[in-house]
Scaffold this motif. Structure first.
Motif, PDB file in Angstrom:
ATOM      1  N   GLY A   1       0.870  -1.238   0.078  1.00 23.46           N
ATOM      2  CA  GLY A   1      -0.065  -0.191   0.047  1.00 23.46           C
ATOM      3  C   GLY A   1       0.709   1.313   0.116  1.00 23.46           C
ATOM      4  N   GLY A   2       1.981   0.982  -0.067  1.00 27.14           N
ATOM      5  CA  GLY A   2       3.003   2.227  -0.141  1.00 27.14           C
ATOM      6  C   GLY A   2       3.147   3.026   1.199  1.00 27.14           C
ATOM      7  N   LEU A   3       2.704   2.494   2.341  1.00 26.79           N
ATOM      8  CA  LEU A   3       2.817   3.092   3.547  1.00 26.79           C
ATOM      9  C   LEU A   3       4.148   3.120   4.093  1.00 26.79           C
ATOM     10  CD1 LEU A   3      -0.526   1.466   5.042  1.00 26.79           C
ATOM     11  CD2 LEU A   3      -0.275   3.691   3.805  1.00 26.79           C
TER      12      LEU A   3
ATOM     13  N   ALA B   1      -0.812  10.469   6.625  1.00 27.44           N
ATOM     14  CA  ALA B   1      -1.710  10.065   5.673  1.00 27.44           C
ATOM     15  C   ALA B   1      -2.791   9.237   6.752  1.00 27.44           C
ATOM     16  CB  ALA B   1      -0.934   8.880   4.940  1.00 27.44           C
ATOM     17  N   ALA B   2      -3.962   9.431   6.162  1.00 25.78           N
ATOM     18  CA  ALA B   2      -5.076   8.539   6.866  1.00 25.78           C
ATOM     19  C   ALA B   2      -5.212   7.124   6.701  1.00 25.78           C
ATOM     20  CB  ALA B   2      -6.511   9.026   6.233  1.00 25.78           C
ATOM     21  N   ASN B   3      -4.586   6.641   5.546  1.00 24.78           N
ATOM     22  CA  ASN B   3      -4.580   5.198   5.730  1.00 24.78           C
ATOM     23  C   ASN B   3      -3.463   4.770   6.595  1.00 24.78           C
ATOM     24  OD1 ASN B   3      -2.753   6.393   3.791  1.00 24.78           O
ATOM     25  ND2 ASN B   3      -3.030   4.990   2.159  1.00 24.78           N
TER      26      ASN B   3
ATOM     27  N   TRP C   1      -3.762   1.701   9.475  1.00 23.26           N
ATOM     28  CA  TRP C   1      -2.862   0.677   9.451  1.00 23.26           C
ATOM     29  C   TRP C   1      -2.006   0.485  10.900  1.00 23.26           C
ATOM     30  CZ3 TRP C   1       2.178   0.469  10.146  1.00 23.26           C
ATOM     31  CH2 TRP C   1       2.790  -0.914  10.119  1.00 23.26           C
ATOM     32  N   TYR C   2      -1.576   1.904  11.223  1.00 24.80           N
ATOM     33  CA  TYR C   2      -0.731   1.773  12.535  1.00 24.80           C
ATOM     34  C   TYR C   2      -1.697   1.312  13.778  1.00 24.80           C
ATOM     35  CZ  TYR C   2       2.810   3.124  15.655  1.00 24.80           C
ATOM     36  OH  TYR C   2       3.759   3.193  16.591  1.00 24.80           O
ATOM     37  N   GLU C   3      -2.990   1.535  13.791  1.00 26.15           N
ATOM     38  CA  GLU C   3      -3.766   1.237  14.960  1.00 26.15           C
ATOM     39  C   GLU C   3      -3.900  -0.242  14.925  1.00 26.15           C
ATOM     40  OE1 GLU C   3      -5.060   2.870  17.549  1.00 26.15           O
ATOM     41  OE2 GLU C   3      -3.973   4.605  16.612  1.00 26.15           O
TER      42      GLU C   3
END
Length: 98
Positions: A28-30, A72-74, A78-80
Motif C-alpha cells: 500500500g506504499g505506507l 496519511a489517513a490510511n 494501519w498503525y492502529e
C-alpha cells in the motif's frame, strides 16, 4: 548519512500477524520510500522484534518523511492495527561516518 531504525518488540506469538500487516503496508506504499529501506527480524537476542531501517541524507529529510507518512489517513488506520501487536518500541538514529 543517517540511518534510522524503528524497533518494535512484538507480543509473544504475534509475528505472523505482524508480518501480514507489514506486507499490507509495503503493497500500500505506507512505508518510507527512501534508499536503503529494509525490514528486519531478529535471529538472535530478544525475540519477536521487527526493525524498520531507513537511510536519509539529513535529519531534516527524516523529519519531512515522518510527517508525510504519519499524516496519511490510511497510515493511521494501519498503525492502529499494528500497535495492538507491539509490547514496546524504540528508535535509533545513527550517523554513518565512513
Amino acid at each position: 548519512m543517517y540511518i534510522v531504525r524503528e524497533i518494535f518488540y512484538l507480543q509473544f506469538g504475534r509475528y505472523k500477524d505482524a508480518k501480514v500487516l507489514i506486507d499490507e503496508a509495503m503493497k500500500g506504499g505506507l512505508m518510507p520510500q527512501t534508499t536503503g529501506n529494509r525490514v528486519l527480524t531478529d535471529f538472535t537476542g530478544e525475540s519477536y522484534r521487527l526493525i524498520f531501517e531507513s537511510s536519509y541524507a539529513t535529519l531534516a529529510d527524516f523529519e519531512k518523511e515522518l510527517a508525510k507518512d504519519m499524516g496519511a489517513a490510511n497510515w493511521k488506520e494501519w498503525y492502529e492495527k499494528f500497535k495492538a501487536l507491539v509490547r514496546h518500541s524504540e528508535r535509533e538514529i545513527l550517523k554513518q561516518i565512513s
